[in-house]
Design a protein around this motif. Structure first.
Motif, PDB file in Angstrom:
ATOM      1  N   SER A 246       0.808  -1.223   0.000  1.00  0.00           N
ATOM      2  CA  SER A 246       0.000   0.000   0.000  1.00  0.00           C
ATOM      3  C   SER A 246       0.839   1.271   0.000  1.00  0.00           C
ATOM      4  CB  SER A 246      -0.934   0.014   1.213  1.00  0.00           C
ATOM      5  OG  SER A 246      -0.191   0.033   2.415  1.00  0.00           O
ATOM      6  N   GLN A 247       2.014   1.223   0.637  1.00  0.00           N
ATOM      7  CA  GLN A 247       2.789   2.449   0.786  1.00  0.00           C
ATOM      8  C   GLN A 247       3.985   2.536  -0.163  1.00  0.00           C
ATOM      9  OE1 GLN A 247       1.546   4.863   2.733  1.00  0.00           O
ATOM     10  NE2 GLN A 247      -0.114   3.413   3.049  1.00  0.00           N
ATOM     11  N   LEU A 248       4.620   1.415  -0.455  1.00  0.00           N
ATOM     12  CA  LEU A 248       5.838   1.459  -1.258  1.00  0.00           C
ATOM     13  C   LEU A 248       5.620   1.017  -2.698  1.00  0.00           C
ATOM     14  CD1 LEU A 248       8.315   0.005   1.397  1.00  0.00           C
ATOM     15  CD2 LEU A 248       7.774   2.399   0.914  1.00  0.00           C
ATOM     16  N   GLN A 249       4.479   0.377  -2.964  1.00  0.00           N
ATOM     17  CA  GLN A 249       4.213  -0.085  -4.327  1.00  0.00           C
ATOM     18  C   GLN A 249       3.063   0.675  -4.976  1.00  0.00           C
ATOM     19  OE1 GLN A 249       7.085  -1.827  -5.048  1.00  0.00           O
ATOM     20  NE2 GLN A 249       5.785  -3.192  -6.215  1.00  0.00           N
ATOM     21  N   THR A 250       2.599   1.703  -4.313  1.00  0.00           N
ATOM     22  CA  THR A 250       1.479   2.480  -4.834  1.00  0.00           C
ATOM     23  C   THR A 250       1.920   3.924  -5.053  1.00  0.00           C
ATOM     24  OG1 THR A 250      -0.072   1.088  -3.590  1.00  0.00           O
ATOM     25  CG2 THR A 250      -0.917   3.174  -4.425  1.00  0.00           C
ATOM     26  N   ASP A 251       1.667   4.445  -6.242  1.00  0.00           N
ATOM     27  CA  ASP A 251       2.049   5.813  -6.556  1.00  0.00           C
ATOM     28  C   ASP A 251       0.918   6.769  -6.185  1.00  0.00           C
ATOM     29  OD1 ASP A 251       4.539   5.122  -7.619  1.00  0.00           O
ATOM     30  OD2 ASP A 251       3.647   4.656  -9.577  1.00  0.00           O
ATOM     31  N   TYR A 252       1.262   7.830  -5.458  1.00  0.00           N
ATOM     32  CA  TYR A 252       0.297   8.850  -5.082  1.00  0.00           C
ATOM     33  C   TYR A 252       0.747  10.187  -5.665  1.00  0.00           C
ATOM     34  CZ  TYR A 252      -1.343   5.464  -1.616  1.00  0.00           C
ATOM     35  OH  TYR A 252      -1.831   4.346  -0.996  1.00  0.00           O
ATOM     36  N   PRO A 253      -0.172  11.098  -5.909  1.00  0.00           N
ATOM     37  CA  PRO A 253       0.201  12.408  -6.472  1.00  0.00           C
ATOM     38  C   PRO A 253       1.174  13.193  -5.587  1.00  0.00           C
ATOM     39  CG  PRO A 253      -2.164  12.041  -6.652  1.00  0.00           C
ATOM     40  CD  PRO A 253      -1.624  10.929  -5.826  1.00  0.00           C
ATOM     41  N   LEU A 254       1.076  13.031  -4.258  1.00  0.00           N
ATOM     42  CA  LEU A 254       1.916  13.786  -3.340  1.00  0.00           C
ATOM     43  C   LEU A 254       2.801  12.843  -2.528  1.00  0.00           C
ATOM     44  CD1 LEU A 254      -0.621  16.398  -1.873  1.00  0.00           C
ATOM     45  CD2 LEU A 254       0.965  16.722  -3.774  1.00  0.00           C
ATOM     46  N   SER A 255       3.971  13.298  -2.165  1.00  0.00           N
ATOM     47  CA  SER A 255       4.817  12.554  -1.239  1.00  0.00           C
ATOM     48  C   SER A 255       4.344  12.818   0.182  1.00  0.00           C
ATOM     49  CB  SER A 255       6.279  13.000  -1.387  1.00  0.00           C
ATOM     50  OG  SER A 255       6.421  14.339  -0.942  1.00  0.00           O
ATOM     51  N   THR A 256       4.887  12.056   1.140  1.00  0.00           N
ATOM     52  CA  THR A 256       4.507  12.261   2.537  1.00  0.00           C
ATOM     53  C   THR A 256       4.888  13.659   2.999  1.00  0.00           C
ATOM     54  OG1 THR A 256       4.777   9.902   3.010  1.00  0.00           O
ATOM     55  CG2 THR A 256       4.819  11.397   4.885  1.00  0.00           C
TER      56      THR A 256
END
Length: 474
Positions: A246-256
């Motif tokens: 969920s966190q390392l294999q998923t691309d999100y528009p924003l970084s943490t």
């Protein structure tokens, strides 16, 4: 009057205990309590159990992928998670059951998932791991106020299903820390727990969030790798894959870092988010939020701090009566990590910040905070109220006021799940699952079956399921 009633109940209990073998008596007490909890939960919205229906991802994700991909659907991710329990349920349904039976079967699995934690706690009480006082926590478990999104549906069973294994894990660590012998020695039981743990590990992220810190804590305390018991350590280690997916294999528009910066630019919104999702449920639900959101920010912040101070007092009362208070602190830590991470992940996904302070938005992620802190508050009140020396203290009176306010403001937000659609002429029509299935057979070919608000939440049978549907009685 109170003393007379208590004496009568004690005499009835003693009489029953003398007439029945201890094990049978304990089993019947546990069964009665679980049944009472199930009844209370059912009464929150009886129509959902009496008229079961499919819900949201049931069709569009789990059933559809089971129909299209077969066993390959077990390896698919949704929202970064495996959802193994839901996928096993859907795969079983499409291969063995008529489509008419899907809602009842999904409801059955949701009920089992809900009751499993209660069964686990009762087993731990009978094993001498937990005190009977923990049964006070059944009240918020049954009546937690934010229930609309999570109430008896298969997609959100991944909240309840792993909880039993998490509680067992905490019980095992507590027993090891007390120096007592392992309570679970039967090989068959260990095998069942291993299977339970493996399914829980691949069902959602919650087991990882709670048990990985527990495993680390246990290893540091014992100064060696907590490999045994294997039925516990193996599922916990494998559960880390959920965080990886969920966190390392998923691309999100924003970084943490970008998400944090975006949130810190809106301190008033952060206060609203904290109030509606983490504080208002401790006061009964949405009703306090309806009033608190009208206050100026300084007064709203003051109200939040008062509730937090009360929680801190309650935690101090409970930990003074615990053999290993570090376990409660660890559970609180994991709960806060889960709550805050839900806010960060939603921000990283690009969710409108104003939408995150809407009632019940992401309610499944705050369920843990609500139940844990309500349990701590209730247990602390019971501990203080039953002791003559502490009954009239300021802390006990403050908790009594909190309890009255919570009862006054309690709001059961579970609603009916009727599916409606609007015709071109503006007419509102209620869609009934069974009627949609009968229409399938009349048309002699599979067609879209809508199960929740909007055509997004729907599925289409393939020929094999369609033949099973139309060959059987309607």
């Amino acid at each position: 009057m109170h003393g007379t009633t208590t004496n009568v109940l004690q005499r009835i209990r003693q009489s029953a205990g003398q007439r029945l073998p201890p094990r049978l008596h304990g089993f019947l007490v546990s069964a009665a309590l679980i049944g009472l909890c199930a009844l209370g939960y059912h009464l929150r919205r009886p129509s959902i159990s009496l008229q079961p229906g499919l819900y949201a991802e049931d069709g569009s994700i789990f059933l559809q992928q089971a129909i299209d991909q077969g066993t390959g659907s077990l390896l698919q991710l949704y929202a970064g998670y495996s959802h193994l329990l839901q996928r096993i349920t859907a795969l079983t349904a499409v291969n063995l059951l008529s489509p008419y039976d899907y809602p009842r079967f999904f409801l059955l699995v949701a009920w089992i998932s809900y009751l499993l934690p209660l069964v686990s706690v009762e087993a731990l009480i009978r094993a001498g791991v937990f005190s009977r006082l923990i049964r006070v926590a059944y009240i918020p478990y049954v009546y937690y106020p934010y229930g609309s999104e999570t109430y008896l549906n298969l997609p959100n069973a991944y909240i309840f299903f792993p909880l039993g294994f998490i509680l067992i894990a905490y019980g095992v660590v507590a027993r090891q820390g007390s120096g007592r012998a392992e309570a679970l020695r039967v090989p068959l039981l260990k095998g069942v727990l291993l299977l339970y743990g493996l399914v829980a590990a691949f069902t959602g992220p919650f087991m990882a969030i709670y048990t990985i810190p527990l495993l680390i804590f246990n290893g540091l305390r014992r100064r060696r790798l907590p490999i045994r018991p294997l039925w516990l350590s193996l599922p916990v280690l494998l559960s880390s894959l959920q965080i990886y997916f969920s966190q390392l294999q998923t691309d999100y528009p924003l970084s943490t870092a970008q998400a944090l910066a975006k949130l810190l630019r809106r301190p008033a919104l952060l206060l609203d988010w904290f109030t509606v999702h983490l504080i208002s449920p401790l006061l009964g639900g949405y009703k306090p939020w309806w009033y608190l959101r009208e206050l100026p920010d300084p007064l709203q912040l003051l109200a939040v701090l008062v509730v937090l101070f009360l929680v801190v007092l309650a935690v101090r009362v409970v930990t003074r009566n615990m053999g290993q208070p570090a376990l409660l602190y660890l559970a609180i830590f994991s709960t806060l990590v889960l709550s805050i991470s839900s806010l960060l992940v939603a921000t990283r996904r690009g969710v409108d910040l104003d939408a995150m302070v809407v009632e019940d938005a992401g309610g499944r992620f705050f369920y843990w905070n609500t139940v844990l802190f309500l349990s701590v508050l209730l247990v602390a009140f019971v501990l203080l109220a039953r002791d003559q020396r502490t009954r009239n203290t300021a802390t006990c009176r403050a908790l009594a006021i909190w309890l009255v306010l919570t009862l006054v403001f309690y709001h059961n937000n579970v609603v009916a799940r009727a599916i409606t659609e609007e015709s071109p002429t503006g007419e509102i029509k209620t869609l009934v699952y069974a009627e949609q299935l009968r229409e399938q057979c009349k048309m002699a070919h599979p067609n879209l079956i809508q199960i929740y608000g909007g055509r997004l939440w729907s599925f289409i049978l393939d020929q094999r399921q369609f033949n099973r549907l139309c060959a059987g009685p309607s």
